[in-house]
Motif scaffolding. Structure first.
Motif, PDB file in Angstrom:
ATOM      1  N   PHE A 111      65.301  74.031  55.560  1.00 34.71           N
ATOM      2  CA  PHE A 111      65.944  74.208  54.262  1.00 34.71           C
ATOM      3  C   PHE A 111      65.813  72.943  53.408  1.00 34.71           C
ATOM      4  O   PHE A 111      65.413  72.994  52.247  1.00 34.71           O
ATOM      5  CB  PHE A 111      67.420  74.562  54.449  1.00 34.71           C
ATOM      6  N   PHE A 112      66.155  71.788  53.980  1.00 36.40           N
ATOM      7  CA  PHE A 112      66.129  70.549  53.208  1.00 36.40           C
ATOM      8  C   PHE A 112      64.711  70.096  52.873  1.00 36.40           C
ATOM      9  O   PHE A 112      64.478  69.512  51.819  1.00 36.40           O
ATOM     10  CB  PHE A 112      66.912  69.445  53.922  1.00 36.40           C
ATOM     11  N   ARG A 113      63.744  70.375  53.738  1.00 40.74           N
ATOM     12  CA  ARG A 113      62.349  70.067  53.398  1.00 40.74           C
ATOM     13  C   ARG A 113      61.907  70.861  52.168  1.00 40.74           C
ATOM     14  O   ARG A 113      61.258  70.332  51.274  1.00 40.74           O
ATOM     15  CB  ARG A 113      61.433  70.375  54.577  1.00 40.74           C
ATOM     16  N   LEU A 116      63.643  69.481  49.087  1.00 39.18           N
ATOM     17  CA  LEU A 116      63.016  68.216  48.689  1.00 39.18           C
ATOM     18  C   LEU A 116      61.677  68.478  47.999  1.00 39.18           C
ATOM     19  O   LEU A 116      61.351  67.841  46.995  1.00 39.18           O
ATOM     20  CB  LEU A 116      62.830  67.314  49.907  1.00 39.18           C
ATOM     21  N   ARG A 117      60.920  69.423  48.520  1.00 35.96           N
ATOM     22  CA  ARG A 117      59.631  69.752  47.908  1.00 35.96           C
ATOM     23  C   ARG A 117      59.837  70.238  46.473  1.00 35.96           C
ATOM     24  O   ARG A 117      59.132  69.812  45.557  1.00 35.96           O
ATOM     25  CB  ARG A 117      58.923  70.831  48.729  1.00 35.96           C
ATOM     26  N   HIS A 118      60.835  71.103  46.246  1.00 37.12           N
ATOM     27  CA  HIS A 118      61.121  71.582  44.892  1.00 37.12           C
ATOM     28  C   HIS A 118      61.565  70.435  43.990  1.00 37.12           C
ATOM     29  O   HIS A 118      61.145  70.346  42.832  1.00 37.12           O
ATOM     30  CB  HIS A 118      62.215  72.662  44.906  1.00 37.12           C
ATOM     31  N   PHE A 119      62.392  69.558  44.500  1.00 34.80           N
ATOM     32  CA  PHE A 119      62.866  68.420  43.727  1.00 34.80           C
ATOM     33  C   PHE A 119      61.705  67.519  43.325  1.00 34.80           C
ATOM     34  O   PHE A 119      61.602  67.078  42.174  1.00 34.80           O
ATOM     35  CB  PHE A 119      63.903  67.629  44.529  1.00 34.80           C
ATOM     36  N   GLU A 120      60.829  67.226  44.280  1.00 33.26           N
ATOM     37  CA  GLU A 120      59.686  66.356  43.990  1.00 33.26           C
ATOM     38  C   GLU A 120      58.750  67.001  42.974  1.00 33.26           C
ATOM     39  O   GLU A 120      58.191  66.320  42.108  1.00 33.26           O
ATOM     40  CB  GLU A 120      58.947  66.012  45.284  1.00 33.26           C
ATOM     41  N   GLU A 121      58.545  68.305  43.059  1.00 26.55           N
ATOM     42  CA  GLU A 121      57.703  68.991  42.068  1.00 26.55           C
ATOM     43  C   GLU A 121      58.316  68.888  40.680  1.00 26.55           C
ATOM     44  O   GLU A 121      57.610  68.619  39.699  1.00 26.55           O
ATOM     45  CB  GLU A 121      57.530  70.464  42.451  1.00 26.55           C
ATOM     46  N   ASP A 122      59.594  69.103  40.544  1.00 25.42           N
ATOM     47  CA  ASP A 122      60.268  68.987  39.254  1.00 25.42           C
ATOM     48  C   ASP A 122      60.160  67.567  38.719  1.00 25.42           C
ATOM     49  O   ASP A 122      59.942  67.356  37.518  1.00 25.42           O
ATOM     50  CB  ASP A 122      61.747  69.385  39.361  1.00 25.42           C
ATOM     51  N   HIS A 123      60.311  66.587  39.593  1.00 22.88           N
ATOM     52  CA  HIS A 123      60.238  65.183  39.185  1.00 22.88           C
ATOM     53  C   HIS A 123      58.826  64.831  38.711  1.00 22.88           C
ATOM     54  O   HIS A 123      58.643  64.145  37.699  1.00 22.88           O
ATOM     55  CB  HIS A 123      60.658  64.273  40.344  1.00 22.88           C
ATOM     56  N   ARG A 124      57.804  65.331  39.410  1.00 21.76           N
ATOM     57  CA  ARG A 124      56.417  65.066  39.014  1.00 21.76           C
ATOM     58  C   ARG A 124      56.105  65.698  37.660  1.00 21.76           C
ATOM     59  O   ARG A 124      55.439  65.114  36.824  1.00 21.76           O
ATOM     60  CB  ARG A 124      55.461  65.626  40.070  1.00 21.76           C
ATOM     61  N   ARG A 125      56.595  66.912  37.442  1.00 21.89           N
ATOM     62  CA  ARG A 125      56.335  67.584  36.169  1.00 21.89           C
ATOM     63  C   ARG A 125      56.984  66.848  35.005  1.00 21.89           C
ATOM     64  O   ARG A 125      56.409  66.718  33.932  1.00 21.89           O
ATOM     65  CB  ARG A 125      56.855  69.019  36.205  1.00 21.89           C
ATOM     66  N   SER A 126      58.189  66.339  35.200  1.00 22.67           N
ATOM     67  CA  SER A 126      58.882  65.680  34.087  1.00 22.67           C
ATOM     68  C   SER A 126      58.311  64.288  33.820  1.00 22.67           C
ATOM     69  O   SER A 126      58.448  63.769  32.713  1.00 22.67           O
ATOM     70  CB  SER A 126      60.384  65.586  34.377  1.00 22.67           C
TER      71      SER A 126
END
Length: 140
Positions: A111-113, A116-126
């Motif tokens: 779940f946390f992996r 984290l993957r979704h969070f990192e994708e959002d951070h990269r896009r912004s």
């Protein structure tokens, strides 16, 4: 359900366990014989642990009387689980508990992996070139 059968001899138990191992459902067998499903699992475990299906007396031990001979007393003592059997049962229970905990922890890790993957994708896009990043609020 067939008529209730209170005493099932060892040969019948072995036959039922063989049918269970062959793939017949425990519910069907239990209904056929008129016993609980749990009893089948107890028989299976006893066969695996002790190598036989001899009945083990349950409940409170009978009061000892002077009229009992030594052979009868030693027979009742033989029916009690040895300290080694108790330790083995306790160890198996602990292993089962730990396996359940490991499985639960694996679910949490997955779940946390993913989070984290979704969070990192959002951070990269912004923070990508041409994207508007977050800015301080103009409110004071």
């Amino acid at each position: 359900m067939a008529g209730r059968q209170r005493v099932i001899d060892e040969d019948q138990k072995l036959e039922l366990l063989q049918r269970m191992d062959a793939g017949e459902t425990v519910s069907k067998l239990a209904d056929e014989v008129g016993i609980s499903r749990q009893r089948f699992y107890e028989w299976r475990d006893q066969l695996r642990l002790h190598g036989n299906l001899k009945s083990r007396r349950r409940g409170r031990p009978a009061r000892s009387t002077a009229g009992l001979d030594a052979a009868a007393q030693s027979q009742s003592a033989a029916d009690l689980p040895t300290p080694r059997e108790k330790a083995l049962t306790k160890a198996r229970r602990r292993i089962r508990e730990l396996e359940q905990k490991v499985g639960q922890q694996q679910l949490y890790l997955d779940f946390f992996r993913e989070a984290l993957r979704h969070f990192e994708e959002d951070h990269r896009r912004s923070s990508a070139p041409g994207e508007t990043g977050s800015s301080k609020s103009s409110k004071r």
